[in-house]
Design an enzyme around this catalytic site. Sequence first.
Site, PDB file in Angstrom:
ATOM      1  N   ILE A   1       0.916  -0.928  -0.052  1.00 21.67           N
ATOM      2  CA  ILE A   1      -0.203   0.084   0.305  1.00 21.67           C
ATOM      3  C   ILE A   1       0.613   1.314   0.031  1.00 21.67           C
ATOM      4  O   ILE A   1       0.192   2.573  -0.595  1.00 21.67           O
ATOM      5  CB  ILE A   1      -1.039  -0.118   1.008  1.00 21.67           C
TER       6      ILE A   1
ATOM      7  N   SER B   1      12.846  -5.233   5.113  1.00 26.04           N
ATOM      8  CA  SER B   1      13.065  -6.572   5.926  1.00 26.04           C
ATOM      9  C   SER B   1      11.963  -7.556   5.306  1.00 26.04           C
ATOM     10  O   SER B   1      11.544  -8.320   5.642  1.00 26.04           O
ATOM     11  CB  SER B   1      12.330  -6.598   7.680  1.00 26.04           C
TER      12      SER B   1
ATOM     13  N   SER C   1      -6.951  -0.979  10.429  1.00 24.48           N
ATOM     14  CA  SER C   1      -7.524  -1.670   9.299  1.00 24.48           C
ATOM     15  C   SER C   1      -9.546  -2.037   9.525  1.00 24.48           C
ATOM     16  O   SER C   1      -9.001  -1.933  10.873  1.00 24.48           O
ATOM     17  CB  SER C   1      -6.835  -2.843  10.053  1.00 24.48           C
TER      18      SER C   1
ATOM     19  N   TYR D   1      -2.189  -9.209  15.875  1.00 22.75           N
ATOM     20  CA  TYR D   1      -2.286  -8.390  14.277  1.00 22.75           C
ATOM     21  C   TYR D   1      -2.874  -7.583  14.884  1.00 22.75           C
ATOM     22  O   TYR D   1      -3.360  -5.848  15.163  1.00 22.75           O
ATOM     23  CB  TYR D   1      -2.329  -8.835  13.377  1.00 22.75           C
TER      24      TYR D   1
ATOM     25  N   LYS E   1      -3.555  -3.599  15.980  1.00 18.87           N
ATOM     26  CA  LYS E   1      -4.041  -1.619  14.973  1.00 18.87           C
ATOM     27  C   LYS E   1      -4.923  -1.501  16.546  1.00 18.87           C
ATOM     28  O   LYS E   1      -5.564   0.000  16.505  1.00 18.87           O
ATOM     29  CB  LYS E   1      -4.775  -2.233  14.125  1.00 18.87           C
TER      30      LYS E   1
ATOM     31  N   PHE F   1     -10.665  -1.746   4.001  1.00 24.25           N
ATOM     32  CA  PHE F   1     -11.233  -2.963   4.409  1.00 24.25           C
ATOM     33  C   PHE F   1      -9.860  -4.133   3.400  1.00 24.25           C
ATOM     34  O   PHE F   1      -8.916  -4.115   3.950  1.00 24.25           O
ATOM     35  CB  PHE F   1     -12.687  -3.169   3.802  1.00 24.25           C
TER      36      PHE F   1
ATOM     37  N   ASN G   1      -4.143 -14.297   1.533  1.00 27.62           N
ATOM     38  CA  ASN G   1      -4.797 -13.320   1.222  1.00 27.62           C
ATOM     39  C   ASN G   1      -5.439 -13.417   0.426  1.00 27.62           C
ATOM     40  O   ASN G   1      -4.882 -14.820  -0.874  1.00 27.62           O
ATOM     41  CB  ASN G   1      -4.280 -12.092   0.879  1.00 27.62           C
TER      42      ASN G   1
HETATM   43  C1  UD1 Z   1      -6.886 -10.510   7.076  1.00 28.43           C
HETATM   44  C2  UD1 Z   1      -6.862  -9.922   8.408  1.00 28.43           C
HETATM   45  C3  UD1 Z   1      -6.970  -8.410   8.236  1.00 28.43           C
HETATM   46  C4  UD1 Z   1      -5.840  -8.254   8.209  1.00 28.43           C
HETATM   47  C5  UD1 Z   1      -6.152  -8.164   6.233  1.00 28.43           C
HETATM   48  C6  UD1 Z   1      -4.162  -7.891   6.159  1.00 28.43           C
HETATM   49  C7  UD1 Z   1      -8.365 -12.005  10.157  1.00 28.43           C
HETATM   50  C8  UD1 Z   1      -9.285 -12.570  10.269  1.00 28.43           C
HETATM   51  N1  UD1 Z   1      -8.010 -10.928   9.011  1.00 28.43           N
HETATM   52  O1  UD1 Z   1      -8.663 -10.428   6.699  1.00 28.43           O
HETATM   53  O2  UD1 Z   1      -7.053  -8.609   9.325  1.00 28.43           O
HETATM   54  O3  UD1 Z   1      -6.437  -6.774   8.160  1.00 28.43           O
HETATM   55  O4  UD1 Z   1      -6.217  -9.607   6.569  1.00 28.43           O
HETATM   56  O5  UD1 Z   1      -3.898  -8.694   4.579  1.00 28.43           O
HETATM   57  O6  UD1 Z   1      -7.094 -12.698   9.419  1.00 28.43           O
HETATM   58  N2  UD1 Z   1     -10.020 -16.664   1.704  1.00 28.43           N
HETATM   59  C9  UD1 Z   1     -10.405 -17.964   1.218  1.00 28.43           C
HETATM   60  N3  UD1 Z   1      -9.211 -18.327   1.042  1.00 28.43           N
HETATM   61  C10 UD1 Z   1      -7.128 -18.366   0.774  1.00 28.43           C
HETATM   62  C11 UD1 Z   1      -7.368 -17.085   1.151  1.00 28.43           C
HETATM   63  C12 UD1 Z   1      -8.710 -16.337   1.520  1.00 28.43           C
HETATM   64  O7  UD1 Z   1     -11.462 -18.655   1.254  1.00 28.43           O
HETATM   65  O8  UD1 Z   1      -6.916 -18.728   0.819  1.00 28.43           O
HETATM   66  C13 UD1 Z   1     -11.341 -16.591   2.280  1.00 28.43           C
HETATM   67  C14 UD1 Z   1     -11.144 -16.118   3.320  1.00 28.43           C
HETATM   68  O9  UD1 Z   1     -11.545 -16.901   4.211  1.00 28.43           O
HETATM   69  C15 UD1 Z   1     -11.695 -15.114   3.785  1.00 28.43           C
HETATM   70  C16 UD1 Z   1     -11.673 -13.758   2.216  1.00 28.43           C
HETATM   71  O10 UD1 Z   1     -10.906 -15.085   1.608  1.00 28.43           O
HETATM   72  O11 UD1 Z   1     -13.106 -14.540   3.526  1.00 28.43           O
HETATM   73  C17 UD1 Z   1     -10.679 -12.430   2.834  1.00 28.43           C
HETATM   74  O12 UD1 Z   1      -9.137 -13.298   3.048  1.00 28.43           O
HETATM   75  P1  UD1 Z   1      -7.849 -12.272   2.870  1.00 28.43           P
HETATM   76  O13 UD1 Z   1      -7.813 -12.217   1.907  1.00 28.43           O
HETATM   77  O14 UD1 Z   1      -6.644 -13.109   4.508  1.00 28.43           O
HETATM   78  O15 UD1 Z   1      -8.406 -11.575   4.242  1.00 28.43           O
HETATM   79  P2  UD1 Z   1      -8.929 -10.638   5.197  1.00 28.43           P
HETATM   80  O16 UD1 Z   1      -8.956 -12.146   6.415  1.00 28.43           O
HETATM   81  O17 UD1 Z   1     -10.433 -10.383   5.113  1.00 28.43           O
END
Ligand code: UD1
Length: 344
Positions: free
Chosen positions: A13, A35, A126, A151, A155, A179, A200
């Site tokens: 970002i 790092s 966040s 984490y 925040k 978000f 992610n």
């Molecule tokens: C996560 C963090 C959030 C942080 C952000 C930073 C949690 C609970 N939240 O957000 O605090 O600010 O990352 O990057 O961990 N998913 C799949 N398969 C995958 C990867 C993700 O189904 O291989 C789903 C997850 O279950 C979720 C959605 O995709 O429902 C988004 O996931 P992700 O991108 O990891 O973001 P957050 O969990 O919302």
Amino acid sequence: MAKIIVTGGCGYIGSHTIVDLLEHGYEVICIDNNSRSHATVLNAVEKITGKTVKHYKIDLCNYEDTCAVFEEHTDISGVIHFAAYKAVGESVEQPLLYFENNLISLINLLKCVDEFGVSHFVFSSSCTVYGNPDSIPVTEDTPIKKAESPYGSTKQISEQIIEDYAKNSAAEHILLRYFNPAGAHPSALMGELPLGKPQNLVPAITQTAIGKLEKLWVHGNDYPTRDGSCIRDYIHVCDLAHAHTLALRYLEQEKNEKSCEIFNLGTGNGNTVLEAIHAFEKTSGVALNYAIGPRRSGDVIAIYANNDRAQKVLGWQAKYSLEDIMSTAWKWEQELKAGQTVFN
Ligand code: UD1
């Protein structure tokens, strides 16, 4: 031309925000200990903007080193603070690492803001601070719930530190609650570069499509949502980046009513994991190899932003759609594979 320090400027970002700041006439000083990032991203920034950024590879947890940057640049008008660890799973395994790194760096930086008379401070927060909200969309006044991870706690605590500090500080502060940032710069010269296996969703999708990952696992399809998968608010990183420029302008024009104001930065649209996958398939033309797996512990069921305040007060609006997020992320992943980026 206002001079801004961007910490974590080599990160995902941070680097996109530097581009937006440069394109809007700011001079930028980058601080990053690299790092978890690569200083070479600044070559991409230069290529896109035609402007250079002075970079200091220092650790914000070292107060003397941090002060030295402010001593060298006595005309800093604002600081945008991105630098922090952000891996949820790692924070569960090593909470002290997260508290130490994310909080000491913030405190050192705020001490410098005070000591060197910096006017504006923008913090990268966040939507994780909302935890599992009782109702959606969430506004900035939605009650903060217990954080789901260390984490998330960093925040929440960081926000608290800044709010308390702002009460007696000469500087003006903004907390931006992101978000789900995703996508890449349309030039495909910069994008997200996850360390190791991506946690992610969007990088997991593009890495699966390119063949780096064998399969994408959908973390649960038995949630009480329209298709059973979790709902998130995916915001394009360039839209997010521009909000930082607007936040600085807002403070410069002395439009803020409080010494610390909070803004949600999301599109206001919630999409399920399956909808995100289908948006990717539609824009890329690639059929994704995915399967339904178990729920991921700590996942919030559904969250998306009420972004009225950012729209009305900052004049911000998301320009990119979910499809744009997917197409830019996909273009970036393909460039990475082709060895065409500054990271190769
Ligand atoms: C996560 C963090 C959030 C942080 C952000 C930073 C949690 C609970 N939240 O957000 O605090 O600010 O990352 O990057 O961990 N998913 C799949 N398969 C995958 C990867 C993700 O189904 O291989 C789903 C997850 O279950 C979720 C959605 O995709 O429902 C988004 O996931 P992700 O991108 O990891 O973001 P957050 O969990 O919302």
